[in-house]
Structure formats: structure tokens, C-alpha cells
Design a protein around this motif. Structure first.
Motif, PDB file in Angstrom:
ATOM      1  N   VAL A 198       0.745  -0.974   0.094  1.00  0.00           N
ATOM      2  CA  VAL A 198      -0.007   0.467   0.042  1.00  0.00           C
ATOM      3  C   VAL A 198       0.626   1.238  -0.102  1.00  0.00           C
ATOM      4  N   LYS A 199       0.594   1.934  -0.726  1.00  0.00           N
ATOM      5  CA  LYS A 199       1.072   4.061  -0.678  1.00  0.00           C
ATOM      6  C   LYS A 199       0.282   4.881   0.112  1.00  0.00           C
ATOM      7  N   ILE A 200       0.649   4.754   0.796  1.00  0.00           N
ATOM      8  CA  ILE A 200      -0.755   5.510   1.734  1.00  0.00           C
ATOM      9  C   ILE A 200       0.243   7.228   2.330  1.00  0.00           C
ATOM     10  N   ASN A 201      -0.669   7.794   2.849  1.00  0.00           N
ATOM     11  CA  ASN A 201       0.017   9.475   3.191  1.00  0.00           C
ATOM     12  C   ASN A 201      -0.225   9.755   4.789  1.00  0.00           C
ATOM     13  N   CYS A 202       0.767   9.651   4.508  1.00  0.00           N
ATOM     14  CA  CYS A 202       1.257  10.621   6.645  1.00  0.00           C
ATOM     15  C   CYS A 202       0.089  11.120   6.775  1.00  0.00           C
ATOM     16  N   SER A 203       0.875  12.459   5.760  1.00  0.00           N
ATOM     17  CA  SER A 203      -0.184  13.943   6.055  1.00  0.00           C
ATOM     18  C   SER A 203      -0.719  14.226   5.017  1.00  0.00           C
ATOM     19  N   ASP A 204      -1.922  15.130   4.981  1.00  0.00           N
ATOM     20  CA  ASP A 204      -2.011  16.027   3.761  1.00  0.00           C
ATOM     21  C   ASP A 204      -1.240  17.288   4.034  1.00  0.00           C
ATOM     22  N   PHE A 205      -0.715  17.716   5.255  1.00  0.00           N
ATOM     23  CA  PHE A 205      -0.640  18.710   5.404  1.00  0.00           C
ATOM     24  C   PHE A 205      -1.365  19.917   5.565  1.00  0.00           C
ATOM     25  N   GLU A 206      -3.168  19.861   6.067  1.00  0.00           N
ATOM     26  CA  GLU A 206      -3.515  20.520   5.940  1.00  0.00           C
ATOM     27  C   GLU A 206      -3.611  20.563   7.538  1.00  0.00           C
ATOM     28  N   GLU A 207      -4.121  21.897   7.991  1.00  0.00           N
ATOM     29  CA  GLU A 207      -4.494  22.186   9.176  1.00  0.00           C
ATOM     30  C   GLU A 207      -5.456  21.266   9.579  1.00  0.00           C
ATOM     31  N   GLU A 208      -5.142  20.773  11.055  1.00  0.00           N
ATOM     32  CA  GLU A 208      -6.203  18.986  11.514  1.00  0.00           C
ATOM     33  C   GLU A 208      -6.673  18.752  10.708  1.00  0.00           C
ATOM     34  N   ASP A 209      -5.867  18.112   9.501  1.00  0.00           N
ATOM     35  CA  ASP A 209      -6.766  16.752   7.992  1.00  0.00           C
ATOM     36  C   ASP A 209      -6.904  15.418   8.819  1.00  0.00           C
ATOM     37  N   GLY A 210      -6.063  14.863   9.664  1.00  0.00           N
ATOM     38  CA  GLY A 210      -6.384  13.781  10.948  1.00  0.00           C
ATOM     39  C   GLY A 210      -5.822  13.094   9.985  1.00  0.00           C
ATOM     40  N   VAL A 211      -5.006  12.818   9.321  1.00  0.00           N
ATOM     41  CA  VAL A 211      -4.690  11.796   8.145  1.00  0.00           C
ATOM     42  C   VAL A 211      -3.349  10.969   9.067  1.00  0.00           C
ATOM     43  N   TRP A 212      -2.847  11.828   9.365  1.00  0.00           N
ATOM     44  CA  TRP A 212      -1.666  10.902  10.581  1.00  0.00           C
ATOM     45  C   TRP A 212      -2.325   9.755  11.492  1.00  0.00           C
ATOM     46  N   ASP A 213      -3.741   9.884  12.064  1.00  0.00           N
ATOM     47  CA  ASP A 213      -4.438   9.402  12.898  1.00  0.00           C
ATOM     48  C   ASP A 213      -5.120   8.611  11.902  1.00  0.00           C
ATOM     49  N   ALA A 214      -5.268   8.717  10.771  1.00  0.00           N
ATOM     50  CA  ALA A 214      -5.725   7.454  10.381  1.00  0.00           C
ATOM     51  C   ALA A 214      -4.849   7.121   9.183  1.00  0.00           C
ATOM     52  N   CYS A 215      -3.221   7.325   8.641  1.00  0.00           N
ATOM     53  CA  CYS A 215      -2.576   6.287   8.061  1.00  0.00           C
ATOM     54  C   CYS A 215      -1.673   5.730   9.175  1.00  0.00           C
ATOM     55  N   GLN A 216      -2.052   6.213  11.326  1.00  0.00           N
ATOM     56  CA  GLN A 216      -1.276   4.770  12.019  1.00  0.00           C
ATOM     57  C   GLN A 216      -2.663   3.786  12.121  1.00  0.00           C
ATOM     58  N   LEU A 217      -3.735   4.160  12.213  1.00  0.00           N
ATOM     59  CA  LEU A 217      -4.684   3.388  12.010  1.00  0.00           C
ATOM     60  C   LEU A 217      -4.561   2.151  11.572  1.00  0.00           C
ATOM     61  N   ALA A 218      -4.718   2.492   9.815  1.00  0.00           N
ATOM     62  CA  ALA A 218      -5.392   1.985   8.828  1.00  0.00           C
ATOM     63  C   ALA A 218      -3.908   1.567   8.468  1.00  0.00           C
ATOM     64  N   CYS A 219      -2.512   1.459   9.239  1.00  0.00           N
ATOM     65  CA  CYS A 219      -1.473   0.266   8.896  1.00  0.00           C
ATOM     66  C   CYS A 219      -1.457  -0.305   9.187  1.00  0.00           C
ATOM     67  N   ARG A 220      -1.738  -0.973  11.108  1.00  0.00           N
ATOM     68  CA  ARG A 220      -2.075  -1.655  11.965  1.00  0.00           C
ATOM     69  C   ARG A 220      -2.945  -2.325  12.077  1.00  0.00           C
ATOM     70  N   GLN A 221      -4.177  -2.210  10.901  1.00  0.00           N
ATOM     71  CA  GLN A 221      -4.923  -2.816  10.569  1.00  0.00           C
ATOM     72  C   GLN A 221      -4.732  -4.057   9.438  1.00  0.00           C
ATOM     73  N   LEU A 222      -3.820  -3.166   8.329  1.00  0.00           N
ATOM     74  CA  LEU A 222      -2.974  -3.994   7.265  1.00  0.00           C
ATOM     75  C   LEU A 222      -2.050  -4.328   8.020  1.00  0.00           C
ATOM     76  N   ALA A 223      -0.960  -4.274   8.742  1.00  0.00           N
ATOM     77  CA  ALA A 223      -0.504  -5.496   9.276  1.00  0.00           C
ATOM     78  C   ALA A 223      -1.010  -6.528  10.189  1.00  0.00           C
ATOM     79  N   GLU A 224      -2.111  -6.100  11.035  1.00  0.00           N
ATOM     80  CA  GLU A 224      -2.264  -7.532  11.412  1.00  0.00           C
ATOM     81  C   GLU A 224      -2.848  -7.923   9.994  1.00  0.00           C
ATOM     82  N   ASP A 225      -3.491  -7.913   9.050  1.00  0.00           N
ATOM     83  CA  ASP A 225      -4.176  -8.394   8.105  1.00  0.00           C
ATOM     84  C   ASP A 225      -3.235  -9.131   7.221  1.00  0.00           C
ATOM     85  N   GLY A 226      -1.754  -8.719   7.099  1.00  0.00           N
ATOM     86  CA  GLY A 226      -0.768  -9.330   6.537  1.00  0.00           C
ATOM     87  C   GLY A 226      -0.407  -8.478   5.070  1.00  0.00           C
ATOM     88  N   ILE A 227      -0.189  -7.046   5.767  1.00  0.00           N
ATOM     89  CA  ILE A 227       0.333  -6.293   3.906  1.00  0.00           C
ATOM     90  C   ILE A 227       1.934  -6.765   4.356  1.00  0.00           C
TER      91      ILE A 227
END
Length: 337
Positions: A198-227
Motif C-alpha cells: 500500500v502507498k499511503i499518505n502520512c499527512s496531507d499537511f492541511e491543518e487538523e486533517d486527521g490523516v496521520w491518525d488514519a494512517c497509523q490506524l490503517a497501517c496497524r490493521q493492514l499489518a494484522e491482515d498481512g500487508i
């Protein structure tokens, strides 16, 4: 001490070094999104140049998907034979190759999260799975889901851009759901051992975009699923690159990639102004980042991997000037010798 030229594996993919050609729009496919002889030659040259792994340019998954000029596509089985020719060409030159899959929108429109219905989302998930099977049948060593750079799938991670009020918007758990469903669909169709990146953004670098939180959660789950690996990028196409305020001139997303590697245990691929072998070697040995992908430097120096093997003290010649994107005959560097 680890080296950029260690032989390693990402899942079942054997790499002759840790340098990866990141997905790069070449603008050389035909009007239907099919490979051309010129484009096959681009990939052959990269493989001959010694790169560890090639990731294709973004490849649309359905016939009605929005494409930019010269963009690749794999919408049906008739595309499989010519992609098999590409794979064989690259393999014969000693490199593995992964197909990057993307859905930008439909019928000429670039979609935002508010555009698709639930039925559309389910159809897109299915489309990713079907395209992955075609890539597998064509012989690709794996596939990569493109969820970066502010395109359609990437926008679902952004709390400001994703305004949905159903199960695909709102909470961070909902914002990552679409990406996780795509990964699950691909796994179900291609098998647990087929490499999935997967290629994923760590942040969109917009104020309070929430992307880093989503990135971490997605990557944790993807790791559990065998990415198999996670390529960490950032920023969106409408903004300057690198994003304003970055603390580094090179390898700008290094801290994010290091954290993703730490929390997931999955091989992290760092992209974003990787230019100097000594910097990359230092990150390899101190930050837990296993691989480094590059785009524009390979346009100027397709043999960059071999060049760095023989010249470990020399940076890439790429000036990051973006003149490559302004050429009339494709995305090519005008300064190549």
C-alpha cells in the motif's frame, strides 16, 4: 551494518537491493490505457539499470475510470497478454515488478468521498479485486494500492475532505474502512501469499486533517491482515512539494516512515526526495526503514542503482525541477545525457 545493496525479500519478492522505482506517470500509454513499445522500453531500461523493484505507474482498474493522458489501465482480460510481455521483459533483466492500482473517479470526473453511493463503493472494492487477479495472471510479482497524494481513496483518510455521514466517514475507524475493504478483497481473490503493498499518505499537511491518525490506524490493521510492505508518502498534488515546514531537505517523510515501521513491524518504504546514498544508509541503520523509493531521479538516471553501487558518495543528479512533467512527448527528463 545494513547496506542499500543487501539482497532481501518483501514477502515472496526477491530484491537485489533496497532501491525501488516508485510509481511514476510516464504519459506513454495509448488512448485505451494499453502499453506501448516505448513504455515497455522505459521499464526494460530501469530493470537493466539495476533497480531492486519496479512499481508501475498508477493503473486504473475499470473501463469507466477517469484517466489522465497516457495513463495505464487494466480493465479487462484482453489487457493481460501485453502486460505479461512487460513482466517477462523486466524479469529477463533481473528485476521484479509490482502493479500499482488506482481509482481516481468515473467517466472523466475526479471523485471526492461525497460522490460515490454505498453501491459504488462496493463496486469499486470488487473492481480492485478483479484488477489484482488480472495483474497476478499477467505475472506481476505483487500489487500496490494507491492511497496517497490526495487522490480519491486518499481523501477518505482526511477528516476535512471526507464529509460522509455513513460508515465510510466521520470517525477515524470509518475513514479507513474503504481502504481496508479493498485490501481484504484483494487478499481474498489473490491468496494470502501474493504480495500486497500500500502507498499511503502520512499527512496531507492541511491543518487538523486527521490523516496521520488514519494512517497509523490503517497501517496497524493492514499489518494484522498481512500487508507485505507500506510505502509512506505525503502531501497532495495541488500543493508545493515538499510541503512547507518540513525539517529535512531530503528524505522528508523519514520520521513518519520510521514510526510506521515501529508500530507495525512491516517493511517500510520511504519515498519523497531520497537523493543521497549516505543519508539513506544512515536511515536504514538507525530508523528502521527498510527500503527507499524514488521517482524523478530514475527519469534522469535509469541506471541510478548501478551508479550508486559504484559511486556511493555521489547524490542523484535530479534537480527536482519538474521539467520532466512539461515535455510534449511524455514524462521524460530533458537533461538526460
Amino acid at each position: 551494518m545494513k547496506s542499500l545493496f543487501d539482497e532481501t525479500c518483501i514477502g515472496t519478492i526477491h530484491l537485489r537491493n533496497r532501491l525501488i522505482r516508485s510509481a511514476t506517470w510516464e504519459a506513454m500509454a495509448d488512448e485505451s490505457g494499453r502499453l506501448t513499445p516505448r513504455l515497455i522500453e522505459v521499464y526494460r531500461e530501469l530493470a537493466d539499470g539495476g533497480v531492486g523493484l519496479i512499481i508501475t505507474s498508477a493503473t486504473t482498474i475499470t473501463s469507466d475510470a477517469t484517466r489522465v493522458p497516457g495513463m495505464l489501465s487494466i480493465p479487462d482480460d484482453t489487457f493481460v497478454p501485453v502486460y505479461n510481455e512487460l513482466v517477462q521483459t523486466v524479469h529477463d533483466a533481473g528485476a521484479p515488478i509490482v502493479m500499482q492500482l488506482v481509482f481516481p473517479g468515473r467517466n472523466g470526473a475526479f471523485w471526492t468521498p461525497s460522490d460515490p453511493s454505498r453501491e459504488d463503493i462496493h463496486s469499486i472494492v470488487k473492481g480492485f479485486g478483479e484488477a489484482a487477479v488480472r495483474a497476478q495472471r499477467a505475472g506481476f510479482d505483487g500489487v500496490e494500492i494507491h492511497a496517497a497524494h490526495g487522490y480519491f481513496l486518499s481523501q477518505f483518510l482526511n477528516d476535512k475532505r471526507n464529509t460522509r455521514t455513513d460508515e465510510y466517514g466521520g470517525t477515524v475507524e470509518n475513514r479507513v474502512r474503504f481502504l481496508l475493504e479493498i485490501a481484504c478483497e484483494i487478499r481474498a481473490r489473490t491468496g494470502a501469499n501474493y504480495p500486497l503493498l500500500v502507498k499511503i499518505n502520512c499527512s496531507d499537511f492541511e491543518e487538523e486533517d486527521g490523516v496521520w491518525d488514519a494512517c497509523q490506524l490503517a497501517c496497524r490493521q493492514l499489518a494484522e491482515d498481512g500487508i507485505s510492505a507500506i510505502e509512506v508518502s505525503g502531501g497532495i498534488s495541488q500543493m508545493p512539494f515538499p510541503p512547507h515546514g518540513m525539517p529535512y531537505e531530503e528524505s522528508v517523510f523519514r520520521d513518519y516512515a520510521a514510526e510506521i515501521s515501529r508500530i507495525t513491524g512491516v517493511p517500510a518504504i520511504l519515498v519523497g526526495l531520497n537523493r543521497t546514498p549516505s543519508v539513506l544508509t544512515g536511515l536504514l541503520n538507525t530508523a528502521g526503514i527498510g527500503y527507499f523509493s524514488l521517482s524523478r531521479p530514475f527519469l534522469r538516471q535509469p541506471d541510478l542503482a548501478g551508479y550508486w553501487r559504484n559511486n556511493p558518495d555521489r547524490p542523484a543528479e535530479c534537480l527536482s525541477c519538474d521539467a520532466c512533467r512539461k515535455q510534449p512527448d511524455g514524462n521524460v527528463c530533458p537533461f538526460r545525457e
